[in-house]
Design a protein around this motif. Structure first.
Motif, PDB file in Angstrom:
ATOM      1  N   LEU A  87    -102.711  33.480 -37.766  1.00 25.16           N
ATOM      2  CA  LEU A  87    -102.325  33.920 -36.420  1.00 25.16           C
ATOM      3  C   LEU A  87    -100.910  34.478 -36.501  1.00 25.16           C
ATOM      4  O   LEU A  87     -99.992  33.782 -36.957  1.00 25.16           O
ATOM      5  CB  LEU A  87    -102.395  32.754 -35.431  1.00 25.16           C
ATOM      6  CG  LEU A  87    -103.812  32.169 -35.238  1.00 25.16           C
ATOM      7  CD1 LEU A  87    -103.775  30.960 -34.305  1.00 25.16           C
ATOM      8  CD2 LEU A  87    -104.781  33.225 -34.703  1.00 25.16           C
ATOM      9  N   TYR A 116    -109.348  43.910 -31.359  1.00 24.63           N
ATOM     10  CA  TYR A 116    -109.958  42.886 -30.513  1.00 24.63           C
ATOM     11  C   TYR A 116    -110.172  41.610 -31.307  1.00 24.63           C
ATOM     12  O   TYR A 116    -110.493  41.637 -32.495  1.00 24.63           O
ATOM     13  CB  TYR A 116    -111.293  43.391 -29.942  1.00 24.63           C
ATOM     14  CG  TYR A 116    -111.081  44.569 -29.024  1.00 24.63           C
ATOM     15  CD1 TYR A 116    -110.577  44.373 -27.742  1.00 24.63           C
ATOM     16  CD2 TYR A 116    -111.342  45.871 -29.446  1.00 24.63           C
ATOM     17  CE1 TYR A 116    -110.338  45.452 -26.897  1.00 24.63           C
ATOM     18  CE2 TYR A 116    -111.108  46.952 -28.600  1.00 24.63           C
ATOM     19  CZ  TYR A 116    -110.602  46.734 -27.327  1.00 24.63           C
ATOM     20  OH  TYR A 116    -110.371  47.803 -26.499  1.00 24.63           O
ATOM     21  N   ARG A 117    -110.006  40.493 -30.669  1.00 20.40           N
ATOM     22  CA  ARG A 117    -110.249  39.204 -31.273  1.00 20.40           C
ATOM     23  C   ARG A 117    -111.749  39.000 -31.450  1.00 20.40           C
ATOM     24  O   ARG A 117    -112.558  39.738 -30.884  1.00 20.40           O
ATOM     25  CB  ARG A 117    -109.706  38.083 -30.382  1.00 20.40           C
ATOM     26  CG  ARG A 117    -108.260  38.287 -30.009  1.00 20.40           C
ATOM     27  CD  ARG A 117    -107.802  37.269 -28.980  1.00 20.40           C
ATOM     28  NE  ARG A 117    -107.642  35.963 -29.577  1.00 20.40           N
ATOM     29  CZ  ARG A 117    -106.537  35.550 -30.198  1.00 20.40           C
ATOM     30  NH1 ARG A 117    -105.496  36.361 -30.283  1.00 20.40           N
ATOM     31  NH2 ARG A 117    -106.473  34.349 -30.714  1.00 20.40           N
ATOM     32  N   LYS A 118    -112.084  37.970 -32.187  1.00 16.25           N
ATOM     33  CA  LYS A 118    -113.514  37.682 -32.375  1.00 16.25           C
ATOM     34  C   LYS A 118    -114.219  37.484 -31.037  1.00 16.25           C
ATOM     35  O   LYS A 118    -115.388  37.811 -30.867  1.00 16.25           O
ATOM     36  CB  LYS A 118    -113.674  36.436 -33.238  1.00 16.25           C
ATOM     37  CG  LYS A 118    -113.579  36.754 -34.724  1.00 16.25           C
ATOM     38  CD  LYS A 118    -114.217  35.657 -35.562  1.00 16.25           C
ATOM     39  CE  LYS A 118    -114.549  36.194 -36.959  1.00 16.25           C
ATOM     40  NZ  LYS A 118    -114.953  35.114 -37.874  1.00 16.25           N
ATOM     41  N   ASN A 150    -106.364  41.695 -29.065  1.00 12.59           N
ATOM     42  CA  ASN A 150    -105.722  40.900 -30.128  1.00 12.59           C
ATOM     43  C   ASN A 150    -104.251  41.259 -30.293  1.00 12.59           C
ATOM     44  O   ASN A 150    -103.473  40.486 -30.830  1.00 12.59           O
ATOM     45  CB  ASN A 150    -106.500  41.093 -31.431  1.00 12.59           C
ATOM     46  CG  ASN A 150    -106.100  40.096 -32.506  1.00 12.59           C
ATOM     47  OD1 ASN A 150    -105.767  38.949 -32.203  1.00 12.59           O
ATOM     48  ND2 ASN A 150    -106.123  40.529 -33.755  1.00 12.59           N
ATOM     49  N   TYR A 151    -103.901  42.455 -29.876  1.00 13.35           N
ATOM     50  CA  TYR A 151    -102.471  42.811 -29.855  1.00 13.35           C
ATOM     51  C   TYR A 151    -102.191  43.567 -28.567  1.00 13.35           C
ATOM     52  O   TYR A 151    -103.123  44.081 -27.947  1.00 13.35           O
ATOM     53  CB  TYR A 151    -102.049  43.627 -31.088  1.00 13.35           C
ATOM     54  CG  TYR A 151    -102.663  45.001 -31.207  1.00 13.35           C
ATOM     55  CD1 TYR A 151    -102.178  46.078 -30.464  1.00 13.35           C
ATOM     56  CD2 TYR A 151    -103.719  45.242 -32.081  1.00 13.35           C
ATOM     57  CE1 TYR A 151    -102.733  47.339 -30.587  1.00 13.35           C
ATOM     58  CE2 TYR A 151    -104.293  46.501 -32.208  1.00 13.35           C
ATOM     59  CZ  TYR A 151    -103.797  47.544 -31.461  1.00 13.35           C
ATOM     60  OH  TYR A 151    -104.344  48.808 -31.567  1.00 13.35           O
ATOM     61  N   SER A 173    -101.931  36.618 -32.766  1.00 14.36           N
ATOM     62  CA  SER A 173    -102.970  37.620 -33.013  1.00 14.36           C
ATOM     63  C   SER A 173    -103.715  37.273 -34.296  1.00 14.36           C
ATOM     64  O   SER A 173    -103.100  36.938 -35.313  1.00 14.36           O
ATOM     65  CB  SER A 173    -102.330  39.005 -33.154  1.00 14.36           C
ATOM     66  OG  SER A 173    -101.599  39.318 -31.993  1.00 14.36           O
ATOM     67  N   GLU A 174    -105.027  37.390 -34.242  1.00 14.40           N
ATOM     68  CA  GLU A 174    -105.838  37.072 -35.425  1.00 14.40           C
ATOM     69  C   GLU A 174    -105.555  38.060 -36.555  1.00 14.40           C
ATOM     70  O   GLU A 174    -105.604  39.270 -36.353  1.00 14.40           O
ATOM     71  CB  GLU A 174    -107.327  37.126 -35.062  1.00 14.40           C
ATOM     72  CG  GLU A 174    -107.724  36.077 -34.046  1.00 14.40           C
ATOM     73  CD  GLU A 174    -109.164  36.215 -33.530  1.00 14.40           C
ATOM     74  OE1 GLU A 174    -109.573  35.360 -32.716  1.00 14.40           O
ATOM     75  OE2 GLU A 174    -109.843  37.162 -33.962  1.00 14.40           O
ATOM     76  N   VAL A 225    -105.099  43.328 -38.984  1.00 10.76           N
ATOM     77  CA  VAL A 225    -105.126  42.852 -37.599  1.00 10.76           C
ATOM     78  C   VAL A 225    -106.021  43.781 -36.778  1.00 10.76           C
ATOM     79  O   VAL A 225    -105.664  44.941 -36.559  1.00 10.76           O
ATOM     80  CB  VAL A 225    -103.705  42.803 -36.996  1.00 10.76           C
ATOM     81  CG1 VAL A 225    -103.761  42.405 -35.522  1.00 10.76           C
ATOM     82  CG2 VAL A 225    -102.823  41.836 -37.771  1.00 10.76           C
TER      83      VAL A 225
END
Lengths: 490, 490, 490, 490
Positions: free
Chosen positions: B180, B220-222, B227-228, B252-253, B217
């Motif tokens: 993260l 979009y997140r999972k 995500n950012y 952020s993942e 990165v």
């Protein structure tokens, strides 16, 4: 104060370069006002972009009103009050005007364009205008308050600005109590000016530059109607506050300055004033860009120390400071020579021709230096340099205009060689430089110039650039020696 | 076709310089489309300025949508389809990608920024990504249709881009099914990209560059959330279509590429790709500016003839064509060397170090040349050069960005000297140049470089610029000899 | 599908209001393309603002090129291909054109301006043009591909658009193989059109409207030179993509349509087409604003439920849906009547005069409704309504233009009363309305109108507005009853 | 001076409506300055658009500097000096502040937004702030020179402004020497203010409006760091000079005003001030639009006479002047009532509730009137009305913001009915109106309101609008009778 410290203020730098500075109080006041107030206004005007043209009022009446950000007037009127125009007439000297312009253009390079063209209107009127014309118009241009009239110098038409003899198609016909002019001016700076000097060809006059004459054209006709029309304003990359436009003359009332057959001399005398201004503004802009880079380099840290303290950048600062001094010496020499010859009329003295050579060298060299310095200052800022948010990129845009206006480098080189070839103007220049510091380099340069003249014409022109560049650099460096006394002091 | 005629089209020029050009049909199609359609789109996008950021939708949901002039997508997707990214993987060669970039950036220099950073995302993923990461992300970057994902390479933070070891403050902590990341990226090109490679420091890692690692990165997140975050877009003087912004990473993942302790190598490999792109784009832009000047000089008449036929300008055109050829030879050599070494991993070969030196020389030299050429082309246009209405001023703005991005001249000089000093990269370069044309000039240059290394460190840095400039010029000219065969032909 | 659901698409709404819709596939395709592609283009064009005028090319040649965001052409050409002009001629019916305009202007209200003025050029040419003129120009206006010519209808001069008899000062003199026109048009929509119809006074003709004639003026002269000049483009609050400018006619080649002494009839016939367009576009815009409000109200939550479900807002939606249906019925009735009378020539039938009355009522009522609805939709969006970022405010700006173009409310009221007074046009209208639903309200209204005519002239005009408003509302509501069948269905 | 003549100046109109006007000299000076200087500045600022946000300085330090056109400060500071804030405290009366606002907003409606929110900061601080807080902050807000602090009132978050109980998610936790606030404000007017009052929920407080409290939040923390962050500025259709943005609170230092459980009362008291301002500004704007229309109608000629002399337009002018007087009477009554109750604290008097009702009626009615009048004034200008070049369209944009800010019509209607239902506020209002002119219309209205309350709740809300509109109109007309004395005079 170290040498670098002089970069921070125009007056500090001027003081380190010019022995006697008249009207220091006025200059101090200008600098103080600009650094406290003017800078933010200038920034905001640059962001706001080109002024608007309101051609018709709400009631359908053509008025060609130029809509500025209001504070432009604040800036603009200030310089007129301080004397960028009236001092030249009143004190019989151009020195105060150019010192003011240096100081002001450190903060806003564009604003000196209206000043210069106003000066370029007042001077020929005072020198060549009939008593009647002077009675009618001169006092307005020399006012010391906000009712001052502005001038403008409109030569260029759609076919271009370098070959005026072929490009000027505006015709003047006798009419009214003077002349009536018809034609379009394509690059008209300071449109909206109350009075302009305009190049036109009297009907039936010779073709080529010999047939051109110079006319005064007021904004309003005797009966109060508009006398010229602004077709549109141009969106330029810099000098955003200055309204540059296209002007339509339609039987516009005009008044001849001097005799009809000496027009080209008058036109060139007007250009002399602008070219010298361009040089002064170029050096001031270069100083400004360096000042910005300096304050940045003092604060920015990389690899554990201020970037100013990193040897490569430090070295570049020092070298460039020397180059700035040379460029200033050359520009200032053009001011001094102009100040000696500006009241001459044709036929001109040898000194006048030397001035012309120095003016070409200075216009060329200082504009090149300004662009190069603005580019370098942007690079010092790294990525921030390309952002509209900060001002490094502005100096770059402003500098490039200086490299083009009043004739590009090509023009300066060719005209510079012409005055050397026809008038042997370089002889007098070398003599002058030798008095400062006699050197082998100067002797070699003189020989190189003379050898160059022996080339066949085609080749002479083709190969002119490197010789001219070398001559400009050497002249600048040599003239800078004269003020060496001061480098120690600072 | 004379040499000047090759200026009019990117492919004509490429054909005169590169013996074997793969995928000529593709390049022809690109050139045809751009000269018929793309140019007008590119102009309109430049006028429209920076894209908009719509941070929230009408219903208050954060979306960080980038609002482009719609036709930007037309331009952008076209290049991806043609292969600026997928060909590198599929053909195992960078040559087609850089030929495409040269062709496209003749018409729009900015558009190659997204291509380059997308390439700079796909390449390390393909080279260092785990099988799982590749499964998840690689195919999207290599799509040949308009659903292709874009990449981005975000290193720089608020403290600057040159000293990454000190400036990267983004922290990566283990979390999720990877890492993260939290921190702010200050100069993030191509924001909105579906996938970015991001420099960050794993929590507890060493200070300095050794502690940096490179992470993937996604946008979009999972779980589908952003995500950012894009804090804002920046208003730049050029590459107006490209959304450069500030990015906020908030847990952020991220997914580690390679090992955590070799991150700095991966970062530099990504920079290699960009630096070479920058060189290619710079030369293409210089050609474009010259093409504009040429068409103008052919039409403009002064003193009774086309200005192209006036000796000084003619001579400048010819000299500059030679300089263009040299600059291209240097840039192209950096492409060829990169193509040999791009799959190397540390520890690198000697050839890799020679590539690095050549890449520094090329980045430096071609960007300087682009700015100088764009300035000259503006001057050829005279007063028209400063008007937003015509495009001469655009090349000037675009060129200046190339002189700053991917490291300014200062950076290239210092890093170039470092690879010479530490890796003796110049030895191999001189050997290669001697094979082309053994000359006294090369021998002298080598001695000058060696002498330079004997200076005390402070002075060595302070005086580095003129040596580096001379080395770059000589390398470019020597490499250009290899394609001399072709000058005759054209 | 509930009534509110029909708001979401122009075709759904049309289907609920019009029994037989020809060319459904074409309309479906338009709607599909616009909702997927066109909307984003239209947004981007609105953001980009007024097109640019490039008056001169780089070589100093006057070209008056209009620089659009390129995708404007994508939008624009699409409508021409679909048949906004050619179908009228080919199918001998205006119905398909106005159905297309309704569908398209739901997405972009401005784009129907060029369509309307092109129709307003083709129709009089086809109706009144000599065989020679039709041979020369008609086919180009009716092309079905992207080479189609555009038309324009230029009447208004600096002194205003309502009193053409006094305001038109453009003079036509016999010359060339037709006429030569000289004068300035102050509000010229779709400048740059290949062909315009232009109001001018033949030299020596009567003063007032009787002396006006209608001329065809092509963009280029027979010899290929520009035939009219674009002085500048105007910065409007809406219809930002449409180039509205000032046009200078300078001995411009023109061709008379019809006879010189019936010009005013032709001019008014052209205005009929525009006025009806304005009504159709106004209703479509109102529907669009409601659709935006609906999607917002469905998503926005306050006080624990969707704002759409709050009684006050719900009630407003339902009321306004009814009002939209009434406004559409009125506008559509003006279309149907025009379609019956558009080929009439003076002297006109009674039905023609009834059309004129209905057109005035529709123009007035639908524009008022569009402004009111756009205002209301902004308020539904709350604070978001005032942000340029979302589009609620755009509909407000666009609507206000519709309330002004083709004559403000004042004009419609006065001209509407004139056709009632002189031609008793209301008699036929009341007869028609009585057939739909005989009612006391209609009887009372008729008496009120008749009483109104008995007032002294000054008072008759002063008090005209409330009577006209009531008449418009009642007419709209009554006409809407005819499509009541459908309200149940939906 | 005829009635129409009073339209030309705000003071003339005020004098014809208000018996005793304090500080006439100050108001005279304001009007004089604005009509000579301020108008042109205001125009230029509107053209320049939204101010810029410079988030970081060149050295990477976050500063959130708002870059205004510089002259905005000239305008802004002037009003503070004249007493839009300090007079309220010093003279213990709101009358002078609202008279100033009327006068100023005739020339620039947006500028009263900062004044209002500054007043809305000073008043609760003076009323509810601890002695310590007042010591620390109050004097700065009341300064009479250019160092005056500005205030701001930030309530609305992303979920909307009407349902604060649900939408405010900003949390306040005890910390520092007060509270630390964290959350995002989505519609934050006058960002950059030195001090703001901010709605937040103390951690653990009740849900809904009862759990809200009001905090003072200064721009800088005690240690000098930024205390809140400006995420971005919003591009609005009007009030272009006012920086409205999004604010991020991140553990921002805050100070509680009053007790934590009475926060909602304090918030509503702040809203009272704004709503009354909005009414005053709306009337002034309507007057301004009428003044513009008047000067146009006096000059424009059609059909042989001034359009002002044409009966329909003349009649509209006269009707609208009466409507303006009514709207002013209603707005001014809300000022007078507020001036009686502004120092009350909960539990409030009956008079306070009557004020609330009048404030809702006035906010609703005056904003509707302003939009309608601005629309009408645009139409009077015909085609010129839609051009950015003239200012008719600006009033239209400005008016629409007034219809939305401080609660749309929906909000006023619903809240107005609530205060009638819960507090029987209409009883007192009808009593007051009866004192002015007892009439059947008033009796009928009262019955209608009472009948309305007997409707089932859903229907009561659904049908609220026409009743509220009628009540507002009748109230306004009745209040206007009180100043009838004056109509004769003028």
């Amino acid at each position: 104060m170290t040498g670098l410290d002089t970069l921070r203020s125009p007056l500090s730098f001027l003081r380190s370069r010019v022995r006697h500075i008249p009207h220091c109080n006025t200059l101090d006041a200008e600098e103080g006002w600009w650094s406290n107030e003017g800078v933010a206004i200038s920034d905001a005007i640059d962001r706001a972009g080109t002024p608007w043209l309101r051609m018709f009022d709400r009631f359908g009446k053509r008025g060609d009103e130029i809509l500025y950000p209001r504070e432009y007037q604040t800036i603009l009127r200030r310089g007129y009050r301080s004397g960028v125009v009236w001092r030249a007439q009143e004190e019989n000297s151009l020195i105060p005007a150019y010192l003011l312009m240096y100081t002001i253009s450190f903060y806003d390079p564009g604003i000196c364009c209206p000043y210069t063209v106003s000066l370029g209107t007042a001077v020929p009127l005072a020198k060549y205008g009939s008593a009647e014309l002077q009675d009618r118009f001169l006092a307005q241009l020399l006012r010391k308050d906000d009712t001052v009239w502005q001038g403008a110098t409109w030569m260029t038409e759609i076919k271009g600005g370098s070959d005026l003899g072929a490009a000027v198609e505006t015709i003047a016909r006798p009419g009214g109590d003077g002349w009536l002019l018809t034609g379009d001016k394509y690059f008209a700076s300071n449109v909206g000016a109350e009075l302009a000097v305009v190049a036109a060809r009297p009907d039936g006059a010779a073709t080529g530059v010999r047939g051109l004459a110079l006319f005064l054209v007021p904004r309003y006709r005797k009966d109060g109607a508009l006398n010229y029309f602004v077709r549109r304003l141009k969106d330029k990359i810099a000098t955003r506050s200055v309204p540059t436009g296209e002007v339509e003359l339609k039987d516009s009332e005009g008044y001849l300055l001097g005799s009809a057959d000496s027009g080209i001399y008058l036109i060139l005398e007007v250009l002399n004033l602008s070219r010298v201004s361009n040089s002064i503004v170029s050096v001031a802009l270069a100083q400004r860009a360096m000042a910005g880079a300096l304050s940045y380099a003092e604060h920015r840290i990389a690899f554990g120390k201020r970037i100013l303290d990193q040897p490569l950048l430090r070295h570049q600062f020092e070298n460039r400071l020397n180059a700035l001094r040379s460029a200033f010496a050359l520009a200032w020499h053009s001011v001094q020579l102009l100040n000696e010859v500006w009241m001459e009329r044709p036929p001109y003295s040898e000194r006048y021709h030397m001035f012309r050579l120095v003016a070409h060298l200075a216009k060329y060299w200082t504009a090149e230096f300004a662009v190069d310095t603005a580019k370098w200052a942007m690079e010092v800022h790294g990525g921030l340099g390309v952002l509209a948010e900060y001002r490094a990129e502005r100096w770059f845009r402003e500098a490039m205009i200086l490299a083009i206006w009043e004739g590009t480098s090509h023009r300066q080189i060719l005209d510079g060689f012409e005055v050397m070839e026809r008038k042997r103007a370089h002889r007098m220049l070398f003599q002058r430089l030798m008095e400062i510091t006699p050197s082998k380099a100067l002797q070699d340069m003189e020989s190189e110039v003379e050898r160059h003249f022996k080339l066949p014409p085609e080749q002479r022109e083709a190969l002119a650039e490197p010789v001219f560049r070398k001559l400009a650099a050497l002249t600048a460096d040599t003239l800078a020696c004269e003020s060496k006394w001061d480098d120690k002091k600072t």
